[in-house]
Design an enzyme around this catalytic site. Structure first.
Site, mmCIF file in Angstrom:
data_model
loop_
_atom_site.group_PDB
_atom_site.id
_atom_site.type_symbol
_atom_site.label_atom_id
_atom_site.label_comp_id
_atom_site.label_asym_id
_atom_site.label_seq_id
_atom_site.Cartn_x
_atom_site.Cartn_y
_atom_site.Cartn_z
ATOM 1 N N ASN A 151 18.260 50.193 -10.047
ATOM 2 C CA ASN A 151 17.164 50.469 -9.927
ATOM 3 C C ASN A 151 16.476 48.995 -10.714
ATOM 4 O O ASN A 151 16.844 49.626 -11.787
ATOM 5 C CB ASN A 151 16.152 51.710 -10.617
ATOM 6 C CG ASN A 151 14.884 51.169 -10.575
ATOM 7 O OD1 ASN A 151 13.598 51.706 -11.362
ATOM 8 N ND2 ASN A 151 14.217 50.340 -10.057
ATOM 9 N N GLY A 152 16.117 47.287 -10.141
ATOM 10 C CA GLY A 152 15.519 46.516 -11.071
ATOM 11 C C GLY A 152 16.272 45.752 -9.982
ATOM 12 O O GLY A 152 16.452 45.960 -8.318
ATOM 13 N N GLY A 160 11.524 55.222 -3.205
ATOM 14 C CA GLY A 160 12.167 54.174 -1.981
ATOM 15 C C GLY A 160 12.730 55.110 -0.868
ATOM 16 O O GLY A 160 12.769 56.555 -1.202
ATOM 17 N N CYS A 163 13.227 50.822 -6.177
ATOM 18 C CA CYS A 163 14.467 52.249 -5.672
ATOM 19 C C CYS A 163 14.018 53.194 -7.058
ATOM 20 O O CYS A 163 13.340 53.478 -8.273
ATOM 21 C CB CYS A 163 15.525 52.477 -5.739
ATOM 22 S SG CYS A 163 15.157 50.120 -4.808
ATOM 23 N N TYR A 213 0.961 52.150 -10.120
ATOM 24 C CA TYR A 213 1.421 52.726 -8.192
ATOM 25 C C TYR A 213 2.176 53.448 -8.385
ATOM 26 O O TYR A 213 2.035 54.321 -7.775
ATOM 27 C CB TYR A 213 0.852 51.281 -7.331
ATOM 28 C CG TYR A 213 1.289 51.362 -5.803
ATOM 29 C CD1 TYR A 213 0.590 52.357 -5.494
ATOM 30 C CD2 TYR A 213 2.744 51.864 -5.943
ATOM 31 C CE1 TYR A 213 0.938 52.550 -3.551
ATOM 32 C CE2 TYR A 213 3.049 51.970 -4.574
ATOM 33 C CZ TYR A 213 2.428 51.980 -3.707
ATOM 34 O OH TYR A 213 2.585 52.281 -2.037
HETATM 35 P P1 AMP Z 1 -2.521 45.725 0.944
HETATM 36 O O1 AMP Z 1 -3.226 46.407 1.815
HETATM 37 O O2 AMP Z 1 -1.876 44.312 0.936
HETATM 38 O O3 AMP Z 1 -3.997 45.122 -0.897
HETATM 39 O O4 AMP Z 1 -2.068 46.307 -0.839
HETATM 40 C C1 AMP Z 1 -2.777 46.832 -1.401
HETATM 41 C C2 AMP Z 1 -2.232 48.750 -1.469
HETATM 42 O O5 AMP Z 1 -1.230 48.628 -0.969
HETATM 43 C C3 AMP Z 1 -3.177 49.066 -2.437
HETATM 44 O O6 AMP Z 1 -3.212 50.425 -1.548
HETATM 45 C C4 AMP Z 1 -1.860 49.751 -3.308
HETATM 46 O O7 AMP Z 1 -2.306 51.262 -3.611
HETATM 47 C C5 AMP Z 1 -0.772 49.875 -2.393
HETATM 48 N N1 AMP Z 1 0.253 49.180 -2.654
HETATM 49 C C6 AMP Z 1 0.409 48.405 -4.021
HETATM 50 N N2 AMP Z 1 1.516 47.749 -4.588
HETATM 51 C C7 AMP Z 1 2.522 48.320 -3.527
HETATM 52 C C8 AMP Z 1 3.878 48.317 -3.248
HETATM 53 N N3 AMP Z 1 4.327 47.145 -4.382
HETATM 54 N N4 AMP Z 1 4.762 48.583 -3.032
HETATM 55 C C9 AMP Z 1 4.036 49.435 -1.610
HETATM 56 N N5 AMP Z 1 2.391 49.974 -1.825
HETATM 57 C C10 AMP Z 1 2.004 49.105 -2.634
#
Ligand code: AMP
Ligand code: SF4
Length: 469
Positions: A108-109, A34, A8, A258
């Protein structure tokens, strides 16, 4: 996860004409934090008006709706999606009437003892309308016996634990608080009004200031409360500051990896520069012979530039991202996630065919994205694919507000690196070390949370001096 306040963004604007319009720009700049729902509460001094809905900021806030949000103070919120629940009741800000008047809250949190507090309140007869941890605060503030809202907020904060950047709006005042760990970012900016007066904005990320033409002042300190209260609150043109808790900094490294936008400065460091340095550190830790290094856009771009700079391997944009598709991580089923990766990312076959490639992404969570990317690069004719990740293996879920799946779904928590390599189908797989990550953000082990990478959480329960109701 039993939580509905994931990631968020929050914003607060005070002492500015059309505060809701500035809030809108800030929320638009922070849309990446978000995309599920968004809301703004504005006060004209005698009444708070709230408009919130599911969807993107630009869709919700038409000219007509913004015109209804009159007043010189406003707070706003973008909500991140979590699987399964999209009720409008879970959008923020939350608004309530109570014995001192009207109040709106944006958060946020993630409050780590929210369930316990809620159960206690329900036993005492409280009725809840949402799944939000934030609603606990409304009840705690309404029940406090203190005379002034400031003291009621402080009272309420002594019950809650975990990660929060809170923005509270009453009809005439605004209060802003950051948890004692400073887990989520929150910055203060200044607005020079045309009549010579000073207005203020607080926002989760500084990219919000840039869009709204706001001057960065400083980060809000862990454990600090800022009070915006008409002319009285501005001493030396700064809002009044109170230390609610002793600070024990433990800021989230994942904001750098990220979550935050590269053009934001969080916890005092520019995110782009931190990510580029992660690529440099990655190149020092993993030397690989290849024809080119390509990023997974957009999250791997800065690190791939850093890797290329340090290693001398050519940088190419070998995968093109379709920006009209939302993030893939949020889709509830595995099948949907796989389809969405293909909708979003397309390799340039003419560049890839017959080449040895280093691919850089920011993180591996379930492994879905990496597996799909390797697959489409193989189909495009890549000779060798080496996947490098500009963060350590994600081995533990986050309880402080970043949406991560349970441990069973975290591939690196359940498989060795060799097994993960085999699963995703890469020729080699490497991760940045925790030390390399900390060097990149110019941080130290004591003041940064990296629990999703090392499983070491803050011992919130022993650190909290009051909890429960
Ligand atoms: P996965 O496909 O499940 O291994 O997710 C990894 C991908 O999701 C990476 O390319 C990241 O850029 C992205 N990612 C990592 N953490 C998050 C998060 N908390 N929310 C959304 N995307 C994420
Ligand atoms: Fe950030 Fe990870 Fe700590 Fe959560 S566990 S606050 S994502 S570093």
């Amino acid at each position: 996860m039993e939580s509905w306040n994931e990631e968020c963004a929050v914003v607060g604007v005070y002492n500015v004409d059309n505060a809701s319009v500035l809030s809108y720009y800030a929320l638009f700049a922070m849309q990446h934090r978000g995309q599920e729902a968004s809301g703004i509460s504005a006060s004209n001094g005698s009444k708070i008006t709230t408009i919130k809905n599911n969807g993107l900021v630009t869709k919700i806030f038409t000219d007509r709706r913004l015109a209804k949000l009159q007043g010189r103070s406003a707070i706003g919120h973008n909500r991140y999606s979590t699987a399964g629940e999209d009720s409008i009741n879970d959008a923020q800000p939350i608004f309530a009437r109570y014995d001192l008047g009207e109040i709106a809250i944006a958060h946020n949190g993630n409050l780590t003892n929210a369930k316990e507090i809620r159960e206690g309140l329900i036993k005492e007869g409280a009725i809840f309308q949402s799944h939000l941890d934030t609603e606990n605060l409304i009840h705690l503030i309404a029940r406090s016996q203190k005379e002034h809202l400031k003291d009621r907020i402080i009272d309420a904060l002594h019950y809650v634990d975990g990660a929060y950047s809170f923005v509270f709006l009453s009809r005439s005042k605004m209060f802003v608080v950051r948890d004692r760990y400073g887990l989520r970012p929150l910055s203060l900016g200044k607005i020079h009004n045309e009549d010579g007066s000073i207005g203020y904005m607080v926002a989760s990320e500084t990219c919000a200031f840039d869009l709204a033409g706001v001057e960065f002042v400083r980060d809000i300190e862990p454990g600090e409360m800022l009070i915006f209260d008409g002319a009285y609150s501005f001493q030396n043109s700064q809002p009044q500051s109170i230390k609610v808790f002793e600070s024990s900094p433990f800021s989230c490294v994942f904001e750098y990896v990220y979550f935050a936008r590269p053009d934001s400065n969080v916890f005092g460091r520019n995110v782009y520069q931190a990510r580029k340095q992660m690529g440099i550190e990655l190149a020092k830790e993993h030397q690989i012979q290849a024809d080119m290094v390509i990023p997974v856009p957009d999250s791997g771009v800065a690190a791939a530039i850093g890797y290329s700079k340090e290693s001398g391997v050519d940088f190419e944009l070998g995968i093109i991202r379709n920006h009209y598709v939302g993030r893939t991580f949020i889709e509830p089923t595995q099948k949907m996630r796989e389809i969405k990766v293909r909708l979003k990312l397309n390799p340039i076959k003419e560049l890839i065919k017959g080449k040895s490639i280093i691919v850089i992404d920011d993180s591996v969570v379930r492994g879905t994205t990496s597996k799909q990317i390797i697959k489409i690069l193989r189909q495009a004719g890549a000779k060798q694919i080496h996947l490098l990740i500009s963060s350590p293996p994600t081995i533990s879920p986050c309880y402080y507000g970043v949406d991560t799946p349970d441990k069973e779904s975290l591939i690196c928590a359940n498989k060795s690196i060799e097994e993960v390599r085999n699963f995703i189908g890469a020729d080699s797989l490497g991760f940045l070390s925790i030390e390399g990550l900390l060097r990149s953000i110019a941080g130290d082990k004591q003041t940064f949370c990296k629990a999703c990478f090392d499983g070491k959480y803050i011992d919130t329960y022993t650190l909290t001096h009051t909890k429960g109701c």
